[in-house]
Scaffold this active site. Structure first.
Site, PDB file in Angstrom:
ATOM      1  CG  PHE A 263       2.983 -11.070  -5.737  1.00 16.15           C
ATOM      2  CD1 PHE A 263       4.012 -11.100  -4.800  1.00 16.15           C
ATOM      3  CD2 PHE A 263       1.679 -10.953  -5.262  1.00 16.15           C
ATOM      4  CE1 PHE A 263       3.762 -11.023  -3.444  1.00 16.15           C
ATOM      5  CE2 PHE A 263       1.414 -10.876  -3.896  1.00 16.15           C
ATOM      6  CZ  PHE A 263       2.450 -10.910  -2.994  1.00 16.15           C
TER       7      PHE A 263
ATOM      8  CE  LYS B 160       7.171  -5.174   8.444  1.00 18.44           C
ATOM      9  NZ  LYS B 160       6.634  -6.112   7.434  1.00 18.44           N
TER      10      LYS B 160
ATOM     11  CG  ASP C 211       8.865  -7.719   5.506  1.00 11.39           C
ATOM     12  OD1 ASP C 211       9.530  -7.645   6.558  1.00 11.39           O
ATOM     13  OD2 ASP C 211       7.940  -6.926   5.221  1.00 11.39           O
TER      14      ASP C 211
ATOM     15  CB  THR D 277       6.145   2.660  -3.872  1.00  9.57           C
ATOM     16  OG1 THR D 277       6.073   4.057  -4.182  1.00  9.57           O
ATOM     17  CG2 THR D 277       6.918   2.468  -2.599  1.00  9.57           C
TER      18      THR D 277
ATOM     19  CE1 TYR E  89       2.528  -4.492   5.064  1.00  6.85           C
ATOM     20  CE2 TYR E  89       3.769  -6.497   4.704  1.00  6.85           C
ATOM     21  CZ  TYR E  89       3.738  -5.149   4.986  1.00  6.85           C
ATOM     22  OH  TYR E  89       4.914  -4.480   5.188  1.00  6.85           O
TER      23      TYR E  89
ATOM     24  CB  THR F  28       4.106 -10.760   1.401  1.00  5.33           C
ATOM     25  OG1 THR F  28       4.042 -10.393   2.784  1.00  5.33           O
ATOM     26  CG2 THR F  28       5.140 -11.860   1.202  1.00  5.33           C
TER      27      THR F  28
ATOM     28  CG  HIS G 213       3.923  -2.148  10.651  1.00  6.87           C
ATOM     29  ND1 HIS G 213       3.000  -2.927   9.990  1.00  6.87           N
ATOM     30  CD2 HIS G 213       4.660  -1.570   9.678  1.00  6.87           C
ATOM     31  CE1 HIS G 213       3.180  -2.833   8.683  1.00  6.87           C
ATOM     32  NE2 HIS G 213       4.167  -2.007   8.477  1.00  6.87           N
TER      33      HIS G 213
ATOM     34  CG  LEU H  77      13.563  -2.714  -6.582  1.00  5.00           C
ATOM     35  CD1 LEU H  77      13.032  -3.905  -7.360  1.00  5.00           C
ATOM     36  CD2 LEU H  77      14.984  -2.367  -7.034  1.00  5.00           C
TER      37      LEU H  77
ATOM     38  CB  SER I 130       9.118  -1.401  11.134  1.00  2.00           C
ATOM     39  OG  SER I 130       8.909  -0.967   9.816  1.00  2.00           O
TER      40      SER I 130
END
Length: 326
Positions: free
Chosen positions: A275, A86, A52, A224, A57, A25, A119, A222, A169
């Site tokens: 999205f 995170k 996630d 960015t 974010y 997300t 994070h 995949l 992470s």
């Protein structure tokens, strides 16, 4: 293909399980208000149960709104959803960890998160307003926090029932070992979420994590968006790689589906961010085919140790994780 069903979730060392496919997300490109809410609702409707997110974010309120709406209409129960958040770099000081978690829970309007991660292993000066607090010269203000102390605060969050599992992470092997060798360690990290894709396959880190019963979660699986303000544009577009396209044609799948299938066959949890409802559905259609050993080796051969995520402003931070080999 019933033999593939067991690959849809991965056990964690603390007895919980994490779905092997989730929806990222991260929305650093500042989506239109309500876009995240609608995307997460759609994702739940098409079958996603793993989401996630992160305080960083800035859209956890919308993610929470979507989850609560789908619980209210009977589509899912809270226990059906696996949500990851995170703690950001400005909250790594131990007294601030639970404060950051409280902010996340307030935004989500949920009682707990399923997985809570450190994070980054780098601390910045505490700030409620800025993600990257800077001095008068525009230099990012670092803080001197031992993330092993942060980890003790993470353990307290778990003991308080505010999180089900805890992990990290963007940690390298040396940093993972620093936690694993803590004499007062109560809970070891259940996972390490890192950038992972065929151009950065993380084979050494994956093997190390597997030997220590730590699940590797791959973000940007995949690649960015090619946004030079946020990400390195040195790498070619991953989904245009002819090797991946050719393998996809053999299986009547897209290159993106091949990439995701490659990861789940390695036991890597993947959290592609899209999205777009059509792509969300396509990204889920990876459990009805199997890559051969030869195909897996071909994809392994694409590794360039190339990162999209660099964080150039923090390269001189003493805990910057990417200076070490892995």
């Amino acid at each position: 293909m019933s033999s593939l069903r067991h690959q849809r979730s991965v056990p964690l060392s603390d007895g919980n399980c994490i779905p092997i496919l989730g929806l990222g997300t991260c929305a650093l490109d500042k989506p239109v208000k309500g876009e995240t809410t609608e995307a997460v609702k759609t994702a739940i409707e098409v079958g996603y149960r793993h989401f996630d997110g992160a305080l960083m974010y800035g859209n956890e309120d919308e993610v929470g709104e979507a989850i609560r709406a789908k619980i209210a209409d009977g589509t899912v129960k809270r226990e059906d959803i696996f949500y990851t958040s995170k703690v950001w770099m400005t909250y790594l000081s131990p007294p601030l960890v639970q404060k950051a978690l409280a902010k996340t829970l307030k935004s989500l309007q949920l009682d707990y998160v399923d997985l809570y991660l450190v994070h980054w292993p780098m601390a910045l000066k505490p700030s409620d307003k800025e993600l990257f607090p800077k001095d008068a010269d525009g230099k990012v203000l670092k803080d001197n926090v031992d993330f092993r102390e942060t980890w003790l605060a993470m353990e307290c969050c778990k003991d308080a029932g505010l999180v089900r599992s805890i992990g990290v992470s963007n940690f390298n092997r040396r940093q993972l070992e620093m936690i694993l060798k803590m004499p007062n360690l109560k809970y070891k990290p259940v996972c390490n979420q890192v950038e992972c894709h065929p151009y950065l396959n993380q084979n050494k880190l994956l093997k190390y994590c597997q030997c220590n019963n730590i699940v590797l979660v791959g973000y940007s699986p995949l690649g960015t968006p090619r946004n030079p303000e946020l990400f390195s544009t040195k790498n070619p577009i991953l989904r245009n790689d002819p090797v991946l396209i050719k393998i996809g044609e053999k299986h009547s799948k897209t290159a993106a589906q091949v990439i995701l299938r490659y990861q789940v066959q390695r036991g890597v949890v993947v959290i592609p961010k899209s999205f777009n409802p059509g792509r969300m559905k396509q990204n889920k259609e990876i459990f009805d085919f199997q890559l051969t050993d030869e195909e897996m080796e071909s994809i392994n051969g694409l590794n360039k140790d190339s990162r999209f995520i660099i964080l150039e402003e923090l390269i001189d931070h003493p805990m910057y994780p990417f200076h070490d080999e892995y």
